[in-house]
Scaffold this active site. Structure first.
Site, PDB file in Angstrom:
ATOM      1  N   GLY A   1      -6.686 -10.075  21.298  1.00  0.00           N
ATOM      2  CA  GLY A   1      -8.088  -9.839  20.990  1.00  0.00           C
ATOM      3  C   GLY A   1      -9.007 -11.023  21.243  1.00  0.00           C
ATOM      4  O   GLY A   1     -10.104 -10.848  21.791  1.00  0.00           O
TER       5      GLY A   1
ATOM      6  N   HIS B   1      -2.345   1.126  21.920  1.00  0.00           N
ATOM      7  CA  HIS B   1      -0.900   1.143  22.193  1.00  0.00           C
ATOM      8  C   HIS B   1      -0.439   2.568  21.874  1.00  0.00           C
ATOM      9  O   HIS B   1      -0.885   3.155  20.895  1.00  0.00           O
ATOM     10  CB  HIS B   1      -0.204   0.098  21.322  1.00  0.00           C
ATOM     11  CG  HIS B   1       1.295   0.045  21.463  1.00  0.00           C
ATOM     12  ND1 HIS B   1       1.943   0.257  22.673  1.00  0.00           N
ATOM     13  CD2 HIS B   1       2.272  -0.204  20.563  1.00  0.00           C
ATOM     14  CE1 HIS B   1       3.253   0.141  22.478  1.00  0.00           C
ATOM     15  NE2 HIS B   1       3.473  -0.135  21.206  1.00  0.00           N
TER      16      HIS B   1
HETATM   17  P1  NDP Z   1      -3.907  -6.442  13.416  1.00  0.00           P
HETATM   18  O1  NDP Z   1      -2.613  -6.707  12.738  1.00  0.00           O
HETATM   19  O2  NDP Z   1      -4.684  -7.625  13.865  1.00  0.00           O
HETATM   20  O3  NDP Z   1      -4.799  -5.518  12.433  1.00  0.00           O
HETATM   21  C1  NDP Z   1      -5.305  -6.012  11.274  1.00  0.00           C
HETATM   22  C2  NDP Z   1      -6.378  -5.064  10.777  1.00  0.00           C
HETATM   23  O4  NDP Z   1      -5.765  -3.861  10.276  1.00  0.00           O
HETATM   24  C3  NDP Z   1      -7.174  -5.649   9.645  1.00  0.00           C
HETATM   25  O5  NDP Z   1      -8.503  -5.221   9.761  1.00  0.00           O
HETATM   26  C4  NDP Z   1      -6.516  -5.051   8.405  1.00  0.00           C
HETATM   27  O6  NDP Z   1      -7.446  -4.884   7.351  1.00  0.00           O
HETATM   28  C5  NDP Z   1      -6.110  -3.680   8.914  1.00  0.00           C
HETATM   29  N1  NDP Z   1      -4.933  -3.158   8.214  1.00  0.00           N
HETATM   30  C6  NDP Z   1      -3.721  -3.757   8.073  1.00  0.00           C
HETATM   31  N2  NDP Z   1      -2.866  -2.985   7.395  1.00  0.00           N
HETATM   32  C7  NDP Z   1      -3.559  -1.862   7.086  1.00  0.00           C
HETATM   33  C8  NDP Z   1      -3.242  -0.680   6.371  1.00  0.00           C
HETATM   34  N3  NDP Z   1      -2.018  -0.498   5.841  1.00  0.00           N
HETATM   35  N4  NDP Z   1      -4.204   0.267   6.260  1.00  0.00           N
HETATM   36  C9  NDP Z   1      -5.439   0.089   6.775  1.00  0.00           C
HETATM   37  N5  NDP Z   1      -5.805  -1.015   7.457  1.00  0.00           N
HETATM   38  C10 NDP Z   1      -4.884  -1.968   7.606  1.00  0.00           C
HETATM   39  O7  NDP Z   1      -3.686  -5.418  14.598  1.00  0.00           O
HETATM   40  P2  NDP Z   1      -3.745  -5.696  16.179  1.00  0.00           P
HETATM   41  O8  NDP Z   1      -5.152  -5.896  16.595  1.00  0.00           O
HETATM   42  O9  NDP Z   1      -2.711  -6.694  16.551  1.00  0.00           O
HETATM   43  O10 NDP Z   1      -3.226  -4.278  16.709  1.00  0.00           O
HETATM   44  C11 NDP Z   1      -4.045  -3.127  16.717  1.00  0.00           C
HETATM   45  C12 NDP Z   1      -3.553  -2.211  17.807  1.00  0.00           C
HETATM   46  O11 NDP Z   1      -3.742  -2.831  19.062  1.00  0.00           O
HETATM   47  C13 NDP Z   1      -2.068  -1.877  17.715  1.00  0.00           C
HETATM   48  O12 NDP Z   1      -1.903  -0.547  18.141  1.00  0.00           O
HETATM   49  C14 NDP Z   1      -1.447  -2.837  18.705  1.00  0.00           C
HETATM   50  O13 NDP Z   1      -0.217  -2.376  19.231  1.00  0.00           O
HETATM   51  C15 NDP Z   1      -2.516  -2.855  19.777  1.00  0.00           C
HETATM   52  N6  NDP Z   1      -2.527  -4.028  20.655  1.00  0.00           N
HETATM   53  C16 NDP Z   1      -2.482  -5.289  20.122  1.00  0.00           C
HETATM   54  C17 NDP Z   1      -2.543  -6.389  20.949  1.00  0.00           C
HETATM   55  C18 NDP Z   1      -2.579  -7.778  20.372  1.00  0.00           C
HETATM   56  O14 NDP Z   1      -2.606  -8.712  21.147  1.00  0.00           O
HETATM   57  N7  NDP Z   1      -2.602  -7.995  19.061  1.00  0.00           N
HETATM   58  C19 NDP Z   1      -2.593  -6.260  22.422  1.00  0.00           C
HETATM   59  C20 NDP Z   1      -2.751  -4.885  22.873  1.00  0.00           C
HETATM   60  C21 NDP Z   1      -2.676  -3.836  21.998  1.00  0.00           C
HETATM   61  P3  NDP Z   1      -7.447  -5.774   6.008  1.00  0.00           P
HETATM   62  O15 NDP Z   1      -8.197  -7.015   6.286  1.00  0.00           O
HETATM   63  O16 NDP Z   1      -8.125  -4.881   5.033  1.00  0.00           O
HETATM   64  O17 NDP Z   1      -6.006  -6.030   5.679  1.00  0.00           O
END
Ligand code: NDP
Ligand code: MG
Length: 331
Positions: A132, A106
């Site tokens: 995902g 994104h």
């Molecule tokens: P998630 O909310 O599912 O990500 C969670 C992951 O990020 C976990 O591995 C978590 O690790 C880690 N995390 C959370 N907070 C932090 C932090 N402060 N520092 C480091 N790691 C962290 O994300 P998405 O998959 O939803 O989104 C990822 C990207 O993809 C974004 O840019 C989003 O806009 C894009 N996107 C998302 C879509 C979707 O359907 N979800 C669709 C298309 C694009 P831990 O377990 O250690 O907390």
């Protein structure tokens, strides 16, 4: 508009390249597993002690802390929540290989200049048009979710950044569904607009206001729930499968006449005017500034609004009624 497929992929673009996937949530898990199954050298970068660390290990992937994971990586995918990406970039940037590729799903942080990538890096976007778990499931079935591709910075020159992005999309199954090109600006602005005005904001507000109208008029909340929320799925499925044409083929003449004569009264010129205003706030950065400031000050307003949404009577009726429809749980 050209749709790129499997035959357009330059297989050499990511051959032998180490790919670091930072984050193992919705997108991170799907990308990491699909890339690995496509034969790529994948390492997952997540916080030690977090839930993702254990999960990625259990799925049989190489796992390291983000700063260690990026060291030997040719391509680094930023797949943590958007508002966590800036701090993550700051914490890994000194370890990034010269000429490496940064990949986003994104465009928010790059477009709104929260992340200003080093000049020697390629910066690309592969945004799957689905969550995902769908990206993973479709891949396992030999299909793939379509993706958008954009190149923001091509330090390596020529088509190399594009080729790497397309090879990445290929690795997660995206070329099976087709890859369309866009820009970081277009992807970011349309994605925000869609979720605010139509998909999340618009649709849920329509459902809630419809429910309230019926309940305030004395109808039973359970019946109002079925009519205004539950049955929305039938309509959305028809739209998704065959557009407005298919919906018209499957609804009754009475529903169609009501749709054509009443729909434009509910969503009217004033609504469209407000939509345009919302779009302007996205384009001029007002929305991004507000959301970033909200995060910096502890998300107080955000949490309050969320609580109010979750405390709405439609949610209480919903829990009760959904408990009697166990098939809903399967998804
Ligand atoms: P998630 O909310 O599912 O990500 C969670 C992951 O990020 C976990 O591995 C978590 O690790 C880690 N995390 C959370 N907070 C932090 C932090 N402060 N520092 C480091 N790691 C962290 O994300 P998405 O998959 O939803 O989104 C990822 C990207 O993809 C974004 O840019 C989003 O806009 C894009 N996107 C998302 C879509 C979707 O359907 N979800 C669709 C298309 C694009 P831990 O377990 O250690 O907390
Ligand atoms: Mg809402």
């Amino acid at each position: 508009m050209k749709i790129y497929g499997q035959k357009d992929v330059n297989k050499k673009a990511l051959k032998g390249a180490r790919i670091a996937v930072l984050g193992y949530g919705s997108q991170g898990r799907a990308h990491a597993l699909n890339l690995k199954d496509s034969g790529h050298d994948v390492i997952v970068g997540v916080r030690k002690g977090g839930a993702s660390w254990t999960k990625a290990k259990r799925d049989g992937l190489k796992v390291a802390e983000p700063a260690a994971a990026v060291i030997d990586a040719e391509l680094i995918a930023f797949l943590v929540p958007d508002l966590a990406q800036k701090a993550l970039y700051e914490s890994v940037k000194d370890g990034l290989k010269k000429g490496a590729t940064l990949l986003f799903a994104h465009g928010f942080n790059v477009h709104f200049k929260q992340i200003k990538p080093r000049k020697d890096l390629d910066v690309v976007l592969i945004a799957p048009k689905g969550p995902g778990d769908l990206v993973r499931r479709q891949y396992q079935q030999g299909r793939g979710v379509p993706c958008l591709l954009a190149v923001q910075q091509a330090a390596s020159g020529g088509r190399k950044a594009f080729d790497k992005a397309l090879a990445y999309a290929h690795g997660i199954g995206g070329t099976r569904g087709g890859v369309l090109t866009t820009t970081f600006a277009e992807e970011t602005e349309t994605d925000l607009f869609g979720e605010q005005a139509v998909l999340c904001g618009g649709a849920t507000e329509l459902v809630v206001k419809g429910f309230e109208t019926l309940v305030e008029a004395g109808y039973q909340p359970e019946v109002a729930y079925y009519e205004c929320l539950h049955e929305l799925k039938l309509i959305v499925d028809l739209l998704h499968e065959g557009g407005i044409t298919k919906m018209h083929q499957f609804i009754s003449d009475t529903a169609k006449y009501g749709d054509l004569t009443r729909g434009p009264r509910v969503v009217n010129k004033a609504t469209k005017k407000e939509m345009k205003k919302i779009l302007t706030e996205i384009q001029d950065g007002k929305f991004a500034r507000q959301w970033i400031a909200e995060n910096k000050t502890g998300n107080k307003k955000y949490r309050k609004l969320l609580q109010a949404d979750l405390a709405h009577p439609i949610e209480k009726v919903g829990v009760k009624l959904r408990a009697r429809m166990p098939w809903l749980e399967q998804n």
